[in-house]
Write a protein that holds these residues in place. Structure first.
Motif, mmCIF file in Angstrom:
data_model
loop_
_atom_site.group_PDB
_atom_site.id
_atom_site.type_symbol
_atom_site.label_atom_id
_atom_site.label_comp_id
_atom_site.label_asym_id
_atom_site.label_seq_id
_atom_site.Cartn_x
_atom_site.Cartn_y
_atom_site.Cartn_z
ATOM 1 N N TYR A 227 50.727 51.492 36.304
ATOM 2 C CA TYR A 227 50.366 50.110 36.601
ATOM 3 C C TYR A 227 50.533 49.875 38.092
ATOM 4 O O TYR A 227 51.349 50.527 38.754
ATOM 5 N N ILE A 228 49.718 48.985 38.618
ATOM 6 C CA ILE A 228 49.761 48.628 40.035
ATOM 7 C C ILE A 228 49.961 47.124 40.139
ATOM 8 O O ILE A 228 49.217 46.348 39.530
ATOM 9 N N HIS A 232 49.946 44.675 45.677
ATOM 10 C CA HIS A 232 49.374 45.878 46.297
ATOM 11 C C HIS A 232 47.849 45.803 46.306
ATOM 12 O O HIS A 232 47.203 46.207 47.290
ATOM 13 N N LEU A 233 47.266 45.288 45.237
ATOM 14 C CA LEU A 233 45.810 45.163 45.171
ATOM 15 C C LEU A 233 45.300 44.193 46.235
ATOM 16 O O LEU A 233 44.296 44.448 46.897
ATOM 17 N N TYR A 234 46.011 43.087 46.405
ATOM 18 C CA TYR A 234 45.616 42.126 47.440
ATOM 19 C C TYR A 234 45.778 42.733 48.837
ATOM 20 O O TYR A 234 44.977 42.476 49.736
ATOM 21 N N ASN A 235 46.806 43.578 48.989
ATOM 22 C CA ASN A 235 47.011 44.225 50.287
ATOM 23 C C ASN A 235 45.889 45.215 50.582
ATOM 24 O O ASN A 235 45.377 45.272 51.715
ATOM 25 N N PHE A 236 45.500 46.001 49.580
ATOM 26 C CA PHE A 236 44.360 46.907 49.756
ATOM 27 C C PHE A 236 43.128 46.118 50.209
ATOM 28 O O PHE A 236 42.428 46.508 51.146
ATOM 29 N N GLN A 237 42.871 45.018 49.517
ATOM 30 C CA GLN A 237 41.669 44.232 49.797
ATOM 31 C C GLN A 237 41.730 43.625 51.192
ATOM 32 O O GLN A 237 40.723 43.578 51.902
ATOM 33 N N SER A 375 34.726 51.263 36.721
ATOM 34 C CA SER A 375 35.212 49.891 36.769
ATOM 35 C C SER A 375 35.492 49.388 35.369
ATOM 36 O O SER A 375 34.583 49.138 34.580
ATOM 37 N N GLY A 376 36.773 49.237 35.044
ATOM 38 C CA GLY A 376 37.160 48.704 33.748
ATOM 39 C C GLY A 376 37.609 47.259 33.827
ATOM 40 O O GLY A 376 38.367 46.788 32.975
ATOM 41 N N GLN A 377 37.140 46.542 34.840
ATOM 42 C CA GLN A 377 37.631 45.178 35.043
ATOM 43 C C GLN A 377 37.178 44.216 33.956
ATOM 44 O O GLN A 377 37.739 43.129 33.814
ATOM 45 N N ARG A 378 36.155 44.589 33.185
ATOM 46 C CA ARG A 378 35.727 43.741 32.071
ATOM 47 C C ARG A 378 36.454 44.085 30.769
ATOM 48 O O ARG A 378 36.167 43.497 29.738
ATOM 49 N N PHE A 379 37.368 45.027 30.820
ATOM 50 C CA PHE A 379 38.098 45.419 29.613
ATOM 51 C C PHE A 379 38.815 44.192 29.049
ATOM 52 O O PHE A 379 39.739 43.657 29.672
ATOM 53 N N PRO A 380 38.430 43.731 27.841
ATOM 54 C CA PRO A 380 38.918 42.433 27.348
ATOM 55 C C PRO A 380 40.226 42.547 26.565
ATOM 56 O O PRO A 380 40.358 42.027 25.452
ATOM 57 N N VAL A 381 41.218 43.199 27.139
ATOM 58 C CA VAL A 381 42.428 43.521 26.400
ATOM 59 C C VAL A 381 43.074 42.275 25.794
ATOM 60 O O VAL A 381 43.566 42.308 24.657
ATOM 61 N N CYS A 382 43.047 41.155 26.495
ATOM 62 C CA CYS A 382 43.720 39.954 26.002
ATOM 63 C C CYS A 382 42.899 39.203 24.954
ATOM 64 O O CYS A 382 43.391 38.240 24.361
ATOM 65 N N GLU A 383 41.661 39.613 24.734
ATOM 66 C CA GLU A 383 40.817 38.950 23.745
ATOM 67 C C GLU A 383 40.818 39.654 22.389
ATOM 68 O O GLU A 383 40.247 39.137 21.426
ATOM 69 N N ASN A 416 48.905 38.840 34.826
ATOM 70 C CA ASN A 416 49.512 38.422 36.083
ATOM 71 C C ASN A 416 48.804 39.017 37.299
ATOM 72 O O ASN A 416 49.341 38.985 38.400
ATOM 73 N N GLY A 417 47.615 39.555 37.087
ATOM 74 C CA GLY A 417 46.869 40.138 38.198
ATOM 75 C C GLY A 417 47.126 41.613 38.410
ATOM 76 O O GLY A 417 46.465 42.240 39.247
#
Length: 452
Positions: A227-228, A232-237, A375-383, A416-417
């Motif tokens: 997990y990241i 850290h993701l915001y820092n990369f961006q 890109s797995g950003q659409r992975f709907p784990v919470c749904e 939580n992002g």
């Protein structure tokens, strides 16, 4: 107790779940974009903590009933793949059904070694697909937790399509109308007449003898889940966008990972590093009235391309992150348009019935590391709530074989992002990443899942 993969799984029952309503048998041809995929299977799994509101037997009953209802619309998952007279795969929609396994594992959820899915998930909590297109396994754990694992044929569906299916299945389980009805209109991806062959496609894909497509898992490629943290993701961006050109989180993360892999290559006296990024083409199909784009949003099948770039490792190591992110964007943008996917369809048509493969899949070589980011950003784990709460964890598991690495970042169920990152790389590459970036790539643990 420490996390472990040392446990046994006992199969209690095997059966076949068929569509609740009768389906007219028919053949569904694969699109040209489906034909780009080699015969590989993909797994996905969801972990649920103990539910006092429902017994395991009741959960299984809900899953089977709602699955039978869902595959009325998602009938492709209830069919079987056969070869036609040209030697190409074609889907027989005959309601053959979905293999459904009930099992018990003598391990508690908090003791599952999710960091090492090769030991804890593969061959234990996700089923091997032996027949048909989709297999499902529901496993009760010693603590009362449940793991739902599925394995599907990638030639029938990409991650976008499978995500639609999981959301629909969960909706049916909760007696909620399906929010999306899948579209199987293959004519949306018909080749053009006359066709137009784009030379750029020859740089990305190649024909190959079926006998030369290897899907054996090499012994030195391993799967790990990290997990990241969101910061850290915001820092990369932020660093990737520091030249004034905004970059997405995926581009920024991919640039950071490419630099890491280049550092590994440099230490091992390699000269070149190659990275591909999987691009979904659904939003690229549109017209002035945007009718096609609306239909493509529910299209079930494969609509993927894998553009990739290569650079000398010393450049990737020495240049700042924003420069690497610019290079990532440069090779991706060639595939971010309708003409690219139309050209890809025409290219497959020109080479049928020869099997094809993405070149990056075959690019692991002595020159340096090659890997693909999906890109797995659409992975709907919470749904994926079947009526007993959302999962505390979910991930794809895709040890796709060969020498080319595979990386899939997904949203964390912690909402939580943070990202969960599935990585399938050489053992030495994983060890290097953990040595130099352990503060960023943190092993997935029960503490993170249960107490964050």
């Amino acid at each position: 107790m420490s996390a472990t993969g040392d446990f046994t799984v006992r199969v209690r029952k095997k059966e076949v779940v068929r569509a609740l309503l009768p389906l007219q048998e028919h053949w569904l041809p694969l699109s040209n974009l489906d034909l780009l995929l080699p015969p590989v299977d993909v797994s996905v799994f969801f972990c649920y903590s103990n539910s006092d509101a429902m017994s395991f037997a009741a959960m299984v009953a809900v899953l089977k009933k709602s699955l039978a209802e869902t595959i009325v619309s998602y009938y492709a998952f209830a069919g079987e793949l056969l070869l036609n007279s040209a030697g190409e795969p074609e889907l027989l929609c005959n309601n053959r059904g979905v293999d459904f396994i009930e099992a018990y594992a003598d391990v508690e959820l908090r003791n599952l070694d999710l960091y090492n899915p090769d030991a804890s998930i593969q061959g234990k909590l996700v089923p091997e697909k032996k027949r048909g297109v989709l297999s499902v396994q529901t496993t009760e754990l010693k603590c009362g937790g449940v793991v739902i694992g599925c394995t599907f044929d990638h030639r029938i569906a990409d991650a976008y399509s499978t995500n639609m299916f999981f959301v629909s299945w969960a909706e049916m389980a909760r007696s909620t109308p399906m929010s999306v009805i899948p579209c199987f209109r293959r004519s949306l991806l018909n080749p053009r007449h006359p066709s137009h062959l784009d030379p750029f496609i020859d740089q990305l894909f190649q024909t190959i003898s079926l006998s030369k497509i290897s899907h054996q898992h090499t012994e030195n490629l391993l799967s790990r889940i990290y997990y990241i943290k969101a910061e850290h993701l915001y820092n990369f961006q932020s660093l990737a966008s520091s030249n004034g050109i905004p970059r997405s989180k995926l581009e920024s993360f991919s640039a950071f990972l490419w630099k890491l892999m280049a550092q590994f290559a440099e230490q091992n006296n390699k000269m070149i590093s190659k990275m591909g990024i999987i691009v979904d083409g659904r939003t690229r199909f549109s017209n002035e009235r945007n009718e096609t784009a609306k239909i493509m949003a529910s299209y079930f099948g494969n609509v993927l391309s894998i553009p990739y770039g290569e650079h000398k490792v010393n450049e990737l190591v020495e240049r700042p992150l924003f420069w690497v992110a610019n290079e990532v964007h440069r090779f991706i943008e060639n595939a971010l348009n309708r003409d690219h996917f139309l050209g890809l369809i025409d290219w497959v048509e020109a080479h049928r019935p020869q099997p094809t493969v993405a070149k990056i899949y075959k690019e692991g070589s002595n020159d340096g590391p090659a890997f693909v980011v999906s890109s797995g950003q659409r992975f709907p784990v919470c749904e994926i709530d079947f009526g007993w709460g959302r999962p505390i964890f979910g991930s794809y598991h895709f040890p796709w074989g060969g020498q080319t690495g595979y990386v899939m970042p997904m949203p964390s169920a912690t909402i939580n992002g943070d990202w969960v990152v599935y990585m399938h790389l050489l053992k030495e590459q994983l060890e290097f990443i953990e040595n130099v970036a352990s503060h960023i790539f943190r092993p997935l643990t029960a503490d993170y899942l249960c107490f964050n």
